[in-house]
Design an enzyme around this catalytic site. Structure first.
Site, PDB file in Angstrom:
ATOM      1  N   ASN A 218      -2.269  -4.649 -17.721  1.00 30.85           N
ATOM      2  CA  ASN A 218      -2.591  -3.216 -17.793  1.00 30.85           C
ATOM      3  C   ASN A 218      -4.088  -3.048 -17.548  1.00 30.85           C
ATOM      4  OD1 ASN A 218      -3.165  -0.536 -18.813  1.00 30.85           O
ATOM      5  ND2 ASN A 218      -1.070  -0.581 -19.582  1.00 30.85           N
TER       6      ASN A 218
ATOM      7  N   GLU B 231       2.373  -3.849   3.860  1.00 31.82           N
ATOM      8  CA  GLU B 231       3.664  -3.535   3.237  1.00 31.82           C
ATOM      9  C   GLU B 231       4.651  -4.622   3.638  1.00 31.82           C
ATOM     10  OE1 GLU B 231       5.826  -2.284   1.335  1.00 31.82           O
ATOM     11  OE2 GLU B 231       4.438  -1.057   0.213  1.00 31.82           O
TER      12      GLU B 231
ATOM     13  N   GLY C 217      -2.182  -7.037 -10.479  1.00 30.66           N
ATOM     14  CA  GLY C 217      -1.595  -6.122 -11.457  1.00 30.66           C
ATOM     15  C   GLY C 217      -0.101  -6.309 -11.609  1.00 30.66           C
ATOM     16  N   THR C 218       0.498  -7.069 -10.689  1.00 29.13           N
ATOM     17  CA  THR C 218       1.950  -7.312 -10.740  1.00 29.13           C
ATOM     18  C   THR C 218       2.344  -7.873 -12.101  1.00 29.13           C
ATOM     19  OG1 THR C 218       1.828  -7.868  -8.397  1.00 29.13           O
ATOM     20  CG2 THR C 218       3.834  -8.542  -9.564  1.00 29.13           C
TER      21      THR C 218
ATOM     22  N   HIS D 214       8.974   3.415 -20.204  1.00 25.43           N
ATOM     23  CA  HIS D 214       8.520   3.538 -18.811  1.00 25.43           C
ATOM     24  C   HIS D 214       9.549   4.302 -17.978  1.00 25.43           C
ATOM     25  CE1 HIS D 214       5.580   0.349 -19.713  1.00 25.43           C
ATOM     26  NE2 HIS D 214       4.907   0.860 -18.685  1.00 25.43           N
TER      27      HIS D 214
ATOM     28  N   LYS E  82      11.268   1.033 -13.218  1.00 25.24           N
ATOM     29  CA  LYS E  82      10.632  -0.232 -13.626  1.00 25.24           C
ATOM     30  C   LYS E  82      11.678  -1.342 -13.745  1.00 25.24           C
ATOM     31  CE  LYS E  82       7.297  -2.223 -16.825  1.00 25.24           C
ATOM     32  NZ  LYS E  82       6.543  -2.823 -15.717  1.00 25.24           N
TER      33      LYS E  82
ATOM     34  N   ALA F 289      -4.273  -8.793 -15.120  1.00 26.57           N
ATOM     35  CA  ALA F 289      -4.058  -8.040 -16.357  1.00 26.57           C
ATOM     36  C   ALA F 289      -2.750  -7.294 -16.257  1.00 26.57           C
ATOM     37  CB  ALA F 289      -5.204  -7.048 -16.573  1.00 26.57           C
TER      38      ALA F 289
ATOM     39  N   ARG G  10       4.097   2.913  -5.458  1.00 26.34           N
ATOM     40  CA  ARG G  10       3.520   3.897  -6.399  1.00 26.34           C
ATOM     41  C   ARG G  10       2.071   3.554  -6.709  1.00 26.34           C
ATOM     42  NH1 ARG G  10       8.985   3.881  -8.211  1.00 26.34           N
ATOM     43  NH2 ARG G  10       8.629   1.761  -8.880  1.00 26.34           N
ATOM     44  N   MET G  11       1.819   2.273  -7.057  1.00 29.80           N
ATOM     45  CA  MET G  11       0.446   1.888  -7.386  1.00 29.80           C
ATOM     46  C   MET G  11      -0.401   1.699  -6.129  1.00 29.80           C
ATOM     47  SD  MET G  11      -0.394   2.017 -10.437  1.00 29.80           S
ATOM     48  CE  MET G  11      -1.976   1.266 -10.097  1.00 29.80           C
TER      49      MET G  11
ATOM     50  N   ALA H 294       0.793  -1.238   0.000  1.00 28.65           N
ATOM     51  CA  ALA H 294       0.000   0.000   0.000  1.00 28.65           C
ATOM     52  C   ALA H 294       0.825   1.287   0.000  1.00 28.65           C
ATOM     53  CB  ALA H 294      -0.963  -0.006   1.192  1.00 28.65           C
TER      54      ALA H 294
END
Ligand code: NAD
Length: 268
Positions: A125, A36, A99-100, A156, A160, A123, A14-15, A11
């Site tokens: 994305n 975390e 999302g990873t 990116h 990343k 996914a 960034r995402m 949490a």
């Protein structure tokens, strides 16, 4: 209808922060847990304050098993962490939105095995625009056959860690599907030195890393006479967070299954 109860792992990432914000702004979802990694300086902090929204009364913990009951866990962390979180989800009657990116094939296999009986959206994305672009790419690839050289570009931010991006690979798979070939058989991931002329039918990838680029992707179909480009630029990570919360809401009434964002958007 009561609000969807959501746990966000990672949490303070960034995402993760964007997800907490998207949940706090959603009328249909409520944050009930936030985690975390054990060494994080943010353990004990309020997830809402970290995300720059109001105090939510949900403190970051390092052990996901200490989180209260939830309907969905949303995970944008790392492949190793996601596998651990998957085991937690599989033990409970809840769904998982993943999302990873950056899983290797063995990790992917493990993930599917662990989550075989759970409802899961995964996914590369979560943006609506990218998912529409994936449909368009598959269609274009069916029409613009091998006399059009297909290339995929992505850029990116400098933090990343995986390349090419999960989205670029998803574009490659969509392109390959449109041509009825397997991506692994035709992909060219790097070019250096005396590599010879371009092989007809191959799908090339190129990658840029720098600064704070949120995410740029393009699929190019290049012939001697024309060039068709399907391009997407994300300018704010909130687009992924809102998409993931939309996926979480969609997922809960579904039974066990392995879904993607195309299913969520009704594009399949
Ligand atoms: P980040 O490094 O900022 O955040 C990841 C967070 O996960 C970190 O805060 C890290 O401490 C935390 N974490 C690691 N292990 C943990 C554990 N065991 N338990 C709890 N937390 C843990 O990275 P990011 O930019 O937020 O991206 C995270 C992932 O999401 C990457 O794989 C990235 O490619 C992917 N991503 C996917 C999409 C999408 O739409 N699918 C969009 C953006 C990013």
């Amino acid at each position: 209808m009561s609000a969807l109860r959501v746990i966000v792992v990672g949490a303070s990432g960034r995402m993760g922060r964007m997800l907490v914000r998207a949940i706090s702004e959603s009328r249909n979802a409520r944050l009930v847990g936030a985690t975390e990694r054990v060494s994080s300086e943010f353990i004990g902090c309020d997830a809402g304050e970290l995300a720059g929204v109001e105090t939510l009364g949900v403190q970051l913990v390092s052990d996901v098993t200490s989180c209260t009951t939830a309907d969905v866990l949303i995970d944008f962390t790392s492949p190793v962490a996601t596998l651990k979180h998957a085991a937690f989800v599989a033990d409970r009657a809840m769904g998982m939105v993943i999302g990873t990116t950056g899983f290797d094939s063995e990790q992917l296999q493990q993930l599917h095995t662990i989550l075989a009986d759970s409802p899961v959206v995964m996914a590369a994305n979560y943006s609506v625009g990218v998912n529409l672009a994936l449909s368009l790419i598959e269609k274009a690839a069916a029409v613009l056959a091998e006399d059009y050289d297909a290339e995929i570009f992505e850029a990116h931010h400098k933090h990343k860690v995986d390349a090419p991006s999960g989205t670029a690979l998803a574009m490659g798979h969509a392109l390959a599907a449109g041509r009825s070939v397997e991506l692994d058989d035709v992909a060219v991931y790097s070019r250096e030195g005396l590599i010879g002329a371009r092989k007809s039918g191959s799908i090339g990838f190129s990658v840029v890393r720098g600064g704070n680029i949120v995410g740029e992707h393009a699929a190019m179909f290049i012939s001697d006479e024309e060039r068709v480009v399907i391009r997407h630029e994300a300018s704010d990570r909130m687009v992924f967070a809102r998409g993931a919360v939309r996926a979480a809401n969609w997922l809960v009434p579904q039974g066990a299954g392995n879904y993607d964002m195309q299913d969520v958007l009704g594009l399949n």
